[in-house]
Design a protein around this motif. Structure first.
Motif, PDB file in Angstrom:
ATOM      1  N   PRO A 118     -26.083 -25.873  32.311  1.00  0.00           N
ATOM      2  CA  PRO A 118     -25.036 -25.700  33.323  1.00  0.00           C
ATOM      3  C   PRO A 118     -24.153 -26.929  33.522  1.00  0.00           C
ATOM      4  CG  PRO A 118     -27.262 -25.286  34.225  1.00  0.00           C
ATOM      5  CD  PRO A 118     -27.439 -25.883  32.873  1.00  0.00           C
ATOM      6  N   ASP A 119     -24.602 -28.089  33.032  1.00  0.00           N
ATOM      7  CA  ASP A 119     -23.811 -29.306  33.246  1.00  0.00           C
ATOM      8  C   ASP A 119     -23.648 -30.055  31.928  1.00  0.00           C
ATOM      9  OD1 ASP A 119     -22.433 -31.343  34.412  1.00  0.00           O
ATOM     10  OD2 ASP A 119     -24.145 -32.193  35.507  1.00  0.00           O
ATOM     11  N   PRO A 120     -22.928 -29.453  30.974  1.00  0.00           N
ATOM     12  CA  PRO A 120     -22.861 -30.052  29.641  1.00  0.00           C
ATOM     13  C   PRO A 120     -21.843 -31.188  29.569  1.00  0.00           C
ATOM     14  CG  PRO A 120     -21.528 -28.073  29.690  1.00  0.00           C
ATOM     15  CD  PRO A 120     -22.157 -28.203  31.059  1.00  0.00           C
ATOM     16  N   THR A 121     -22.031 -32.048  28.588  1.00  0.00           N
ATOM     17  CA  THR A 121     -21.003 -33.040  28.283  1.00  0.00           C
ATOM     18  C   THR A 121     -19.944 -32.367  27.409  1.00  0.00           C
ATOM     19  OG1 THR A 121     -22.061 -33.714  26.226  1.00  0.00           O
ATOM     20  CG2 THR A 121     -22.750 -34.875  28.233  1.00  0.00           C
ATOM     21  N   GLU A 122     -18.802 -33.065  27.288  1.00  0.00           N
ATOM     22  CA  GLU A 122     -17.754 -32.530  26.419  1.00  0.00           C
ATOM     23  C   GLU A 122     -18.279 -32.389  24.986  1.00  0.00           C
ATOM     24  OE1 GLU A 122     -13.967 -34.589  26.353  1.00  0.00           O
ATOM     25  OE2 GLU A 122     -13.588 -33.781  24.348  1.00  0.00           O
ATOM     26  N   HIS A 123     -19.054 -33.374  24.551  1.00  0.00           N
ATOM     27  CA  HIS A 123     -19.596 -33.329  23.186  1.00  0.00           C
ATOM     28  C   HIS A 123     -20.502 -32.111  23.001  1.00  0.00           C
ATOM     29  CE1 HIS A 123     -21.119 -34.690  19.326  1.00  0.00           C
ATOM     30  NE2 HIS A 123     -22.333 -34.395  19.785  1.00  0.00           N
ATOM     31  N   GLU A 124     -21.326 -31.844  24.008  1.00  0.00           N
ATOM     32  CA  GLU A 124     -22.233 -30.691  23.900  1.00  0.00           C
ATOM     33  C   GLU A 124     -21.454 -29.383  23.827  1.00  0.00           C
ATOM     34  OE1 GLU A 124     -26.195 -32.475  26.173  1.00  0.00           O
ATOM     35  OE2 GLU A 124     -24.611 -31.549  27.369  1.00  0.00           O
ATOM     36  N   VAL A 125     -20.352 -29.307  24.578  1.00  0.00           N
ATOM     37  CA  VAL A 125     -19.512 -28.103  24.517  1.00  0.00           C
ATOM     38  C   VAL A 125     -18.937 -27.943  23.113  1.00  0.00           C
ATOM     39  CG1 VAL A 125     -17.360 -27.047  25.314  1.00  0.00           C
ATOM     40  CG2 VAL A 125     -18.939 -28.093  26.966  1.00  0.00           C
ATOM     41  N   ARG A 126     -18.416 -29.040  22.570  1.00  0.00           N
ATOM     42  CA  ARG A 126     -17.815 -28.959  21.227  1.00  0.00           C
ATOM     43  C   ARG A 126     -18.853 -28.553  20.190  1.00  0.00           C
ATOM     44  NH1 ARG A 126     -12.619 -30.817  20.770  1.00  0.00           N
ATOM     45  NH2 ARG A 126     -11.822 -31.852  22.649  1.00  0.00           N
ATOM     46  N   ALA A 127     -20.059 -29.104  20.304  1.00  0.00           N
ATOM     47  CA  ALA A 127     -21.124 -28.755  19.356  1.00  0.00           C
ATOM     48  C   ALA A 127     -21.500 -27.276  19.505  1.00  0.00           C
ATOM     49  CB  ALA A 127     -22.343 -29.644  19.581  1.00  0.00           C
ATOM     50  N   ALA A 128     -21.572 -26.812  20.747  1.00  0.00           N
ATOM     51  CA  ALA A 128     -21.969 -25.411  20.986  1.00  0.00           C
ATOM     52  C   ALA A 128     -20.931 -24.451  20.406  1.00  0.00           C
ATOM     53  CB  ALA A 128     -22.138 -25.161  22.481  1.00  0.00           C
ATOM     54  N   LEU A 129     -19.670 -24.871  20.397  1.00  0.00           N
ATOM     55  CA  LEU A 129     -18.590 -23.995  19.925  1.00  0.00           C
ATOM     56  C   LEU A 129     -18.391 -24.073  18.406  1.00  0.00           C
ATOM     57  CD1 LEU A 129     -15.923 -24.582  22.732  1.00  0.00           C
ATOM     58  CD2 LEU A 129     -17.141 -22.441  22.250  1.00  0.00           C
ATOM     59  N   SER A 130     -19.322 -24.722  17.703  1.00  0.00           N
ATOM     60  CA  SER A 130     -19.090 -24.935  16.268  1.00  0.00           C
ATOM     61  C   SER A 130     -19.051 -23.627  15.483  1.00  0.00           C
ATOM     62  CB  SER A 130     -20.137 -25.887  15.686  1.00  0.00           C
ATOM     63  OG  SER A 130     -21.391 -25.241  15.619  1.00  0.00           O
ATOM     64  N   GLY A 131     -19.617 -22.554  16.041  1.00  0.00           N
ATOM     65  CA  GLY A 131     -19.571 -21.273  15.341  1.00  0.00           C
ATOM     66  C   GLY A 131     -18.458 -20.363  15.830  1.00  0.00           C
ATOM     67  N   ASN A 132     -17.494 -20.926  16.550  1.00  0.00           N
ATOM     68  CA  ASN A 132     -16.368 -20.132  17.043  1.00  0.00           C
ATOM     69  C   ASN A 132     -15.069 -20.825  16.645  1.00  0.00           C
ATOM     70  OD1 ASN A 132     -18.726 -19.571  18.974  1.00  0.00           O
ATOM     71  ND2 ASN A 132     -17.295 -17.929  19.441  1.00  0.00           N
ATOM     72  N   MET A 133     -14.253 -20.125  15.891  1.00  0.00           N
ATOM     73  CA  MET A 133     -13.022 -20.740  15.400  1.00  0.00           C
ATOM     74  C   MET A 133     -11.799 -20.206  16.117  1.00  0.00           C
ATOM     75  SD  MET A 133     -13.810 -20.869  11.369  1.00  0.00           S
ATOM     76  CE  MET A 133     -15.410 -21.450  10.825  1.00  0.00           C
ATOM     77  N   CYS A 134     -10.877 -21.135  16.414  1.00  0.00           N
ATOM     78  CA  CYS A 134      -9.583 -20.791  16.985  1.00  0.00           C
ATOM     79  C   CYS A 134      -8.542 -21.287  16.008  1.00  0.00           C
ATOM     80  CB  CYS A 134      -9.402 -21.488  18.326  1.00  0.00           C
ATOM     81  SG  CYS A 134      -7.701 -21.431  18.938  1.00  0.00           S
ATOM     82  N   ARG A 135      -7.562 -20.453  15.686  1.00  0.00           N
ATOM     83  CA  ARG A 135      -6.560 -20.882  14.722  1.00  0.00           C
ATOM     84  C   ARG A 135      -5.195 -21.096  15.369  1.00  0.00           C
ATOM     85  NH1 ARG A 135     -10.033 -21.806  10.336  1.00  0.00           N
ATOM     86  NH2 ARG A 135     -10.682 -23.250  11.904  1.00  0.00           N
ATOM     87  N   CYS A 136      -5.116 -21.069  16.726  1.00  0.00           N
ATOM     88  CA  CYS A 136      -3.825 -21.318  17.380  1.00  0.00           C
ATOM     89  C   CYS A 136      -3.747 -22.668  18.066  1.00  0.00           C
ATOM     90  CB  CYS A 136      -3.538 -20.320  18.498  1.00  0.00           C
ATOM     91  SG  CYS A 136      -3.579 -18.604  18.102  1.00  0.00           S
ATOM     92  N   THR A 137      -4.624 -22.855  19.063  1.00  0.00           N
ATOM     93  CA  THR A 137      -4.332 -23.876  20.066  1.00  0.00           C
ATOM     94  C   THR A 137      -4.940 -25.224  19.749  1.00  0.00           C
ATOM     95  OG1 THR A 137      -6.343 -23.465  21.327  1.00  0.00           O
ATOM     96  CG2 THR A 137      -4.451 -22.082  21.816  1.00  0.00           C
ATOM     97  N   GLY A 138      -5.869 -25.267  18.833  1.00  0.00           N
ATOM     98  CA  GLY A 138      -6.742 -26.431  18.818  1.00  0.00           C
ATOM     99  C   GLY A 138      -7.736 -26.189  19.931  1.00  0.00           C
ATOM    100  N   TYR A 139      -8.715 -27.067  20.018  1.00  0.00           N
ATOM    101  CA  TYR A 139      -9.845 -26.757  20.897  1.00  0.00           C
ATOM    102  C   TYR A 139      -9.755 -27.444  22.256  1.00  0.00           C
ATOM    103  CZ  TYR A 139     -11.632 -24.619  16.717  1.00  0.00           C
ATOM    104  OH  TYR A 139     -11.775 -23.806  15.619  1.00  0.00           O
ATOM    105  N   GLN A 140      -8.746 -28.258  22.463  1.00  0.00           N
ATOM    106  CA  GLN A 140      -8.696 -29.085  23.671  1.00  0.00           C
ATOM    107  C   GLN A 140      -8.805 -28.244  24.936  1.00  0.00           C
ATOM    108  OE1 GLN A 140      -8.824 -32.326  23.260  1.00  0.00           O
ATOM    109  NE2 GLN A 140      -9.083 -32.577  25.463  1.00  0.00           N
TER     110      GLN A 140
END
Lengths: 157, 290
Positions: A118-140
Motif C-alpha cells: 500500500p505504500d510503495p516507492t516510485e522504484h517499486e511501482v516501476r518494477a511492478a509495471l514491468s509487464g505492462n507496456m504503454c506506447r503513448c505517454t511514457g510512464y511518468q
C-alpha cells in the motif's frame, strides 16, 4: 464445446467455449466485457490483465477452461455506479493515459500490487509495471497515478 | 492467435493425471502455469492433442521444509509463492533472488518453478539456479519414481530426461553448507525478461577464506543450462581472492556450446558469460563473508 461457469465481477456467468478459447476471448466475445484489451497477444504487453482469484494474470495466456469456478475481476468491475475506483480516479486526475488502450491492464495490475504494497516507492511501482507496456505517454504520469492512488487508498488525500 | 484444437483435461488427482498421460502417450502435454507452453501453443510451435492441467491440483501446491533442512517445492507452487516463502528464503535465498527476475508480476502469478524446469527453455532463469543449488527433481508416472540430479536433467533446448508419461512433481533444494554465499545475475532481453546470459553462483569458504565448494551454472548462452565446471575446479582449494575469481571467470566458457540469435552472437554470449561469472562470483564471495 464445453460449458465454463465462473464468477465475473461478482456475478455468476456461464458460457460455451472451445477448449482452445482463451480467457480473454471468453470475456470479450462471449460476455461482451470489452474493457479487457488484447494488445500483443504474446503475454508481453499486459493490456489483457485481469484478476483471477485476486491475482493479476494475463488473460491472453490462460485458457477459459482453466478459469472454471474462478473469481475474475475485470476493469468493468471496479467502479461503483458513477464513482470511479481510486485507481481509476488517480489516472483521471494525473492524466495517466493518452489513447487509453493499455490503461485497463495498468489499473488491474496496480489493483493487486497496491493491495500487497500500500505504500510503495516510485522504484517499486516501476518494477511492478514491468509487464505492462504503454506506447503513448511514457510512464511518468502512469507512475504518478499509481502513487496518487496509493495515497488515496491509504486515506492520505 | 488461436492454438490448434486440443482436448483439455483437468484431472482431480495426480494419479488421474498420470493415467491420462499414459492413455494419450505421445499426444499429450502437461500444463501447470502454462506461461511457456500456452504462448508456444498460440504460435503453434507446440500442438498437443491433449492438455493435462496439473496446475489445479491442491496436492502439488506446496513449499515446505524437508526433514534434512532443505526445501521441497511442489509442481503447483508458483514463482510468487516461492518469492513469499520463508522456507525458501531461509534455505536458498538465491532461489528467491532468481524467481524475482522471472518475467513480470503477472507471469510469476501463474508460472511455476517445476514447469520452467520441465519446459527447459534455454533462456529460462530457473535451470541455472537449480544447477547451482544441486537441486533434485522428483518424478512420477514412468516405470518407477525417480529422483534426478539437476546436472543430469537438462538434455538440450526444450528437452529433458523426462519420459513421455513422466510428470515432474517436486523439486528439492538441499540445505546449503555453512559459509555459503550465492547469487543469480542476468543480462536480460528488455522486452521478454528472458536471459541472454544468466549466471548462478554459489561458493562455500572455510574459516581461512579458502573456497571449499563452488557451483556455477550458466543459462541463456547455449542450447541448455550447464555448469561451468572448469571455473568450479579452478576455485576449489584456492583462496577466494579477486584474482582467483577473475582467473576462474576466464575459464567459464571452456567446453561450453554457445548459440547465436537476433539478441546476440556466439562471441557476444561467450563474452557475457565471462563477465557475469566474474560479477556473480564476486557477489557470492562477499555474501559468503570473504
Amino acid at each position: 464445446m464445453r460449458q465454463v461457469t465462473l464468477t465475473v465481477n461478482g456475478r455468476r456467468r456461464s458460457a460455451e467455449v472451445e477448449d482452445r478459447d482463451l480467457l480473454v476471448d471468453l470475456l470479450r466475445e462471449k460476455l461482451r466485457l470489452t474493457g479487457t484489451h488484447i494488445g500483443c497477444d504474446t503475454s508481453q504487453c499486459g493490456a489483457c490483465t485481469v484478476l483471477l482469484n485476486g491475482a493479476a494474470v494475463k488473460s491472453c495466456s490462460l485458457f477459459a477452461a482453466q478459469a472454471e469456478g474462478a473469481k475474475v475481476t475485470t476493469i468493468e468491475g471496479l467502479a461503483k455506479g458513477d464513482t470511479l475506483h481510486p485507481i481509476q480516479q488517480a489516472f483521471h486526475e494525473e492524466h495517466g493515459l493518452q489513447c487509453g488502450f493499455c490503461t485497463p491492464g495498468m489499473v488491474m495490475l496496480l489493483h493487486e500490487f497496491l493491495r500487497r504494497n500500500p505504500d510503495p516507492t516510485e522504484h517499486e511501482v516501476r518494477a511492478a509495471l514491468s509487464g505492462n507496456m504503454c506506447r503513448c505517454t511514457g510512464y511518468q504520469n502512469i507512475v504518478a497515478s499509481a502513487l496518487h492512488a496509493a495515497r488515496t487508498m491509504r486515506g492520505e488525500a | 492467435m488461436i492454438p490448434a484444437a486440443f482436448t483439455y483435461h483437468a484431472p482431480r488427482t495426480l494419479g488421474d493425471a498420470v493415467r491420462l498421460l499414459r492413455a494419450y502417450e505421445g499426444e499429450a502435454r502437461v500444463v501447470s502455469g502454462g506461461m511457456s507452453l500456452i504462448p508456444a501453443m498460440k504460435l503453434r510451435l507446440v500442438q498437443p492433442e491433449h492438455l493435462i492441467d496439473i496446475g489445479r491440483l491442491g496436492e502439488l501446491d506446496y513449499v515446505r521444509r524437508t526433514e534434512d533442512g532443505g526445501a521441497a517445492i511442489g509442481a503447483g507452487a508458483t514463482y510468487r509463492s516461492i518469492e513469499r516463502s520463508r522456507t525458501v528464503a531461509a534455505v536458498a535465498p538465491m532461489l528467491v533472488e532468481t524467481v524475482r527476475q522471472v518475467g513480470d508480476l503477472q507471469v510469476r502469478n501463474r508460472g511455476t518453478l517445476c514447469g520452467s524446469a520441465a519446459h527447459a527453455d534455454p533462456a529460462a532463469d530457473a535451470p541455472a539456479a537449480l544447477l547451482a543449488l544441486d537441486a533434485t527433481l522428483h518424478t512420477t508416472g514412468g516405470p518407477s519414481r525417480r529422483s534426478i540430479q539437476a546436472r543430469r536433467f537438462f538434455v538440450d533446448a526444450y528437452e529433458t530426461v523426462l519420459g513421455p508419461t513422466e510428470v515432474l512433481t517436486e523439486i528439492r533444494i538441499p540445505k546449503q553448507p555453512a559459509r555459503t554465499g550465492s547469487t543469480y545475475l542476468k543480462f536480460a532481453n528488455k522486452a521478454s525478461r528472458f536471459a541472454i546470459v544468466g549466471v548462478a553462483a554459489a561458493v562455500t569458504v572455510d574459516r581461512g577464506g579458502v573456497c571449499t565448494r563452488a557451483r556455477i551454472a550458466v543459462t541463456g548462452a547455449g542450447p541448455r543450462a550447464v555448469r561451468a565446471t572448469a571455473s568450479e575446479r579452478y576455485l576449489e582449494g584456492r583462496q577466494l581472492s579477486a584474482e582467483a575469481i577473475a582467473a576462474a571467470a576466464s575459464r567459464a566458457s571452456r567446453g561450453m556450446e554457445f548459440i547465436e540469435d537476433v539478441h546476440g552472437s556466439e562471441e557476444y554470449r561467450e563474452h557475457l558469460t565471462g563477465v557475469l561469472t566474474q560479477r556473480a562470483l564476486m557477489e557470492a564471495a562477499r555474501r559468503a563473508g570473504v
